[in-house]
Design a protein around this motif. Structure first.
Motif, PDB file in Angstrom:
ATOM      1  N   ALA A  47      95.644 -31.595  43.410  1.00  0.00           N
ATOM      2  CA  ALA A  47      95.465 -31.533  42.197  1.00  0.00           C
ATOM      3  C   ALA A  47      94.245 -30.803  41.628  1.00  0.00           C
ATOM      4  N   ALA A  48      94.497 -29.968  40.723  1.00  0.00           N
ATOM      5  CA  ALA A  48      93.475 -29.179  40.213  1.00  0.00           C
ATOM      6  C   ALA A  48      92.683 -29.663  39.019  1.00  0.00           C
ATOM      7  N   PRO A  49      91.297 -29.412  38.997  1.00  0.00           N
ATOM      8  CA  PRO A  49      90.718 -30.112  37.911  1.00  0.00           C
ATOM      9  C   PRO A  49      90.626 -29.619  36.639  1.00  0.00           C
ATOM     10  N   ILE A  67      93.455 -41.417  27.456  1.00  0.00           N
ATOM     11  CA  ILE A  67      92.642 -40.364  27.817  1.00  0.00           C
ATOM     12  C   ILE A  67      91.936 -39.894  26.625  1.00  0.00           C
ATOM     13  N   GLU A  68      90.711 -39.621  26.715  1.00  0.00           N
ATOM     14  CA  GLU A  68      90.027 -39.006  25.762  1.00  0.00           C
ATOM     15  C   GLU A  68      89.932 -37.575  25.720  1.00  0.00           C
ATOM     16  N   PRO A  69      89.536 -36.755  24.585  1.00  0.00           N
ATOM     17  CA  PRO A  69      89.122 -35.073  24.493  1.00  0.00           C
ATOM     18  C   PRO A  69      87.826 -35.186  25.299  1.00  0.00           C
ATOM     19  N   ASP A  70      87.694 -33.954  26.136  1.00  0.00           N
ATOM     20  CA  ASP A  70      86.407 -33.715  26.861  1.00  0.00           C
ATOM     21  C   ASP A  70      86.315 -34.562  28.277  1.00  0.00           C
ATOM     22  N   GLU A  71      87.353 -35.415  28.607  1.00  0.00           N
ATOM     23  CA  GLU A  71      87.270 -36.360  29.683  1.00  0.00           C
ATOM     24  C   GLU A  71      87.734 -35.304  30.828  1.00  0.00           C
ATOM     25  N   ALA A  72      87.068 -35.607  31.917  1.00  0.00           N
ATOM     26  CA  ALA A  72      87.422 -34.658  33.242  1.00  0.00           C
ATOM     27  C   ALA A  72      88.868 -35.383  34.037  1.00  0.00           C
ATOM     28  N   VAL A  73      89.625 -34.847  34.146  1.00  0.00           N
ATOM     29  CA  VAL A  73      91.074 -34.883  34.736  1.00  0.00           C
ATOM     30  C   VAL A  73      91.319 -34.263  36.016  1.00  0.00           C
ATOM     31  N   TRP A  74      92.464 -34.635  36.686  1.00  0.00           N
ATOM     32  CA  TRP A  74      92.922 -33.753  37.661  1.00  0.00           C
ATOM     33  C   TRP A  74      94.405 -33.723  37.584  1.00  0.00           C
ATOM     34  N   ILE A  75      95.050 -32.533  37.775  1.00  0.00           N
ATOM     35  CA  ILE A  75      96.388 -32.396  37.591  1.00  0.00           C
ATOM     36  C   ILE A  75      97.112 -32.037  38.832  1.00  0.00           C
ATOM     37  N   GLU A  76      98.142 -32.718  39.049  1.00  0.00           N
ATOM     38  CA  GLU A  76      98.744 -32.680  40.390  1.00  0.00           C
ATOM     39  C   GLU A  76     100.015 -31.837  39.946  1.00  0.00           C
ATOM     40  N   PHE A  77     100.358 -31.007  40.961  1.00  0.00           N
ATOM     41  CA  PHE A  77     101.606 -30.068  40.879  1.00  0.00           C
ATOM     42  C   PHE A  77     102.810 -30.495  41.462  1.00  0.00           C
ATOM     43  N   ASP A  78     103.921 -30.276  41.136  1.00  0.00           N
ATOM     44  CA  ASP A  78     105.080 -30.791  42.076  1.00  0.00           C
ATOM     45  C   ASP A  78     105.610 -29.275  42.503  1.00  0.00           C
ATOM     46  N   GLN A  79     105.394 -29.309  43.873  1.00  0.00           N
ATOM     47  CA  GLN A  79     105.688 -28.176  44.801  1.00  0.00           C
ATOM     48  C   GLN A  79     106.974 -27.724  44.446  1.00  0.00           C
ATOM     49  N   ASP A  80     107.944 -28.715  44.371  1.00  0.00           N
ATOM     50  CA  ASP A  80     109.461 -28.289  44.355  1.00  0.00           C
ATOM     51  C   ASP A  80     109.753 -27.742  42.862  1.00  0.00           C
ATOM     52  N   ARG A  81     109.123 -28.128  41.844  1.00  0.00           N
ATOM     53  CA  ARG A  81     109.309 -27.684  40.576  1.00  0.00           C
ATOM     54  C   ARG A  81     108.623 -26.708  39.868  1.00  0.00           C
ATOM     55  N   MET A  82     107.572 -26.188  40.807  1.00  0.00           N
ATOM     56  CA  MET A  82     106.616 -25.053  40.215  1.00  0.00           C
ATOM     57  C   MET A  82     107.094 -23.734  40.291  1.00  0.00           C
TER      58      MET A  82
END
Lengths: 366, 293
Positions: free
Chosen positions: A301-303, A337-352
């Motif tokens: 996941a990317a920050p 979730i709130e604006p400015d909150e730090a989150v992590w995004i996970e990418f789907d390797q098969d559909r990227m």
């Protein structure tokens, strides 16, 4: 009904190429949408097919005839205009009868055909009115009727729905689709609205800067965009595009954020694609529905940082900054979730999607 | 009590709108300015020669008579014959000027509006050059030109001259009308099976008819009222147009004022009638309902 074939069609005004080497074939009974942003050459292409402006080069075939030098009247086509172009000094009946009168049909036949078309479009009660006495939706139907009475080889439509209000537009969209289904008509349909193209067309031709980018079924255009332009143009919200560097460590290949330094390991399939990148840079593309949101750091996941949150009822859209790029993501409305909150995004390797950083073309596994 | 009364009926005094009143006064003066001469013309035309010359003037004719009109419209006497001939000459020249003007201005304006060709802007503004100079400046050059072409003492010289003066305005006016007709209407017609020419005749022409009528009236009136050129180019009596011919009422010894006034009145009739009958075309909305704006 007939097929329409464009071969290397060109239109230039001096050094400005409005339509540059466009080739595609519309099969008999197909509904093709020409789509692109304003000024991309889609309307010019349609006018070239209609013969309203002269071509600078190439060939256009309608049915079994090359129509390059034929007048619009001899091309056996019908056209629906964005502003309807109803003859303001003629009644609805005369508007519908005009194409038949021009073809010197007997009076009785004209009347029968007009009545039949009016019945199909539910405008029989309006035949004595003038265009200005009609509502926008009714004008639209009359414009369609004028194309319909003639049974032409192909229908050309230039943004026919863009002057209607949102609700009527959706209703007319379904009707147009049904109309195409019932008539099995060859239709070439210009729109700037990718949603119209995706929902109505059998195939879509995405244009940009006078050049045909991709010509395929909506599912393929949506699923396998050939370049970053098509990827970002088709689909709503748009596909998120993040420019990243390719880094190889032995057999492992990962993507690295040039600014934030985080790394995203790639699956073997994607690794092979990424290695084909021409300059070690690529653009990572992902649709909102393929992304997963994590509230804490997770593997693969990317920050990112939340920018806005837009609840729409059954789904909530959020925009998140990842490596300086805006990423659209759809969330379950229960996720808070709130604006400015730090989150992590996970990418789907098969559909990227991976695009070359320099040429912007989709990368293929070598 | 007084206080309560004021409370119940508050005095609403609207401020006087001085601009509005100034406008009304101005318009009243303007109306008097235009209507009084007309009224005096008509009043004089029904007086006898003696009554017309009385001092102090008879404001209202004591013995109104239509004799002057009978005289002018009676082809059996000399005055009537001449007047009717002048009238016909004027009508003939004005009508031909109008028809030829429309025949030239319509395609010219359409071309300026629809086609892009080399020299378009230059040509378009050069048609205006004529309007930058007073008409008298062209009197001598045109006279020499007409003499060289052998057109002096023909109505052709007048028609050509009036066309020169009328066309620029007609072309500019009509171009405005064509610019307002959406090009998609022609495109639709061409796809519906019309040739470019048919699309023009069947679709564009009917829509531009108010413009054509307006320009026709302008060129008709221009030709109908023109004096200086007619006076210069024509010397034969039987060719005179009305503005020149009417002069013949000024004779060496006396001026037949009632006769002159009735002739003037008759001369203004066609123009007024034209305006009254066709004025609705000036205001009719052109392409209302043609396209959704």
């Amino acid at each position: 009904m007939a097929e329409v074939v464009l071969k290397d069609v060109m239109k230039n005004y001096g050094s400005l190429y409005a339509v540059n080497n466009v080739s595609f074939a519309v099969e008999h009974g197909e509904f093709v949408a020409l789509v692109g942003p304003s000024g991309c050459g889609k309307t010019t292409t349609l006018n070239l097919i209609a013969g309203l402006i002269p071509m600078s080069g190439g060939d256009i075939v309608i049915g079994d005839r090359v129509v390059n030098d034929l007048d619009p009247k001899d091309r056996d086509i019908a056209m629906v205009f964005q502003n309807y172009a109803l003859y303001p000094n003629k009644s609805v009946f005369k508007n519908l009868a005009f194409p038949l009168q021009m073809r010197k049909l007997p009076k009785a036949e004209i009347e029968a055909k007009v009545m039949a078309a009016a019945k199909v479009l539910d405008i029989s009660h309006l035949l004595e009115r003038r265009p200005r006495e009609l509502s926008g939706g009714q004008q639209q139907r009359v414009a369609l009727g004028r194309a319909l009475v003639r049974d032409p080889a192909a229908f050309l439509m230039d943004e026919p729905l863009s002057n209607l209000d949102a609700k009527l537009r959706v209703a007319m969209r379904s009707e147009l689709k049904r109309f195409h289904h019932n008539l099995n008509a060859t239709v070439i349909y210009v729109t700037h609205d990718q949603l119209e193209a995706v929902t109505m067309a059998d195939k879509m031709a995405v244009m940009h800067g006078g050049v045909l980018q991709q010509y395929d079924t909506p599912a393929n255009v949506f699923g396998n965009p050939v370049n970053t332009f098509v990827a970002s143009f088709v689909g709503s919200p748009a596909m998120s595009l993040i420019p990243l560097d390719v880094v190889s460590k032995g057999t492992e290949v990962a993507l690295r954020s040039p600014e934030e330094g985080w790394e995203l390991p790639l699956s073997p399939m994607n690794a092979r694609k990424a290695s084909a990148s021409s300059n070690g840079k690529l653009v990572l593309g992902a649709r909102h529905s393929t992304l997963k949101l994590h509230k804490s750091a997770a593997a693969g996941a990317a920050p990112g940082k939340v920018y806005t949150v837009e609840p729409t009822g059954d789904v909530t859209f959020a925009q998140i900054f990842v490596n300086g790029a805006v990423v659209n993501i759809s969330l379950d409305p229960t996720v808070a979730i709130e604006p400015d909150e730090a989150v992590w995004i996970e990418f789907d390797q098969d559909r990227m999607h991976l695009f070359d950083g320099e040429t912007t073309m989709a990368l293929k596994a070598a | 009590m007084a206080a309560i009364e004021t409370a119940q009926r508050p005095v609403v005094r609207k401020p006087i709108d001085w601009w509005r009143w100034a406008g009304r006064v101005f318009l009243t003066f303007l109306m008097l300015f235009t209507v009084l001469p007309m009224a005096w013309m008509i009043l004089t035309s029904v007086k006898s020669q003696f009554a017309a010359m009385q001092y102090p003037p008879q404001w209202w004719p004591s013995e109104p008579t239509l004799n002057n009109y009978f005289k002018l419209l009676d082809p059996t006497n000399r005055i009537g014959r001449e007047f009717l001939r002048y009238f016909w000459n004027s009508f003939y020249v004005s009508l031909l000027t109008t028809i030829l003007g429309v025949v030239v201005a319509v395609p010219a304006a359409y071309a300026f509006s629809r086609f892009r060709f080399p020299g378009r802007t230059f040509l378009f503004f050069s048609v205006l050059v004529r309007n930058m100079f007073p008409a008298v400046v062209f009197l001598m050059p045109l006279f020499l030109l007409m003499r060289w072409m052998g057109l002096v003492n023909t109505h052709g010289s007048l028609i050509l001259t009036y066309l020169t003066f009328g066309l620029p305005l007609s072309i500019w006016l009509l171009k405005g009308f064509y610019d307002n007709i959406p090009i998609q209407l022609e495109q639709a017609a061409r796809i519906d099976g019309a040739t470019r020419f048919q699309a023009f005749i069947l679709i564009v022409m009917p829509l531009s008819s108010p413009g054509i009528i307006a320009t026709s009236i302008f060129s008709f009136i221009g030709a109908w009222n023109e004096y200086v050129y007619a006076y210069t180019f024509l010397s034969r009596d039987d060719q005179m147009t009305l503005p020149v011919g009417i002069q013949r009422f000024f004779t060496e010894f006396a001026t037949d004022w009632p006769g002159l006034m009735s002739a003037t009145f008759l001369m203004s009739v066609p123009v007024v009638v034209l305006f009254l009958v066709l004025q609705k075309y000036f205001v009719r909305a052109l392409t209302e309902g043609a396209v959704k704006h």
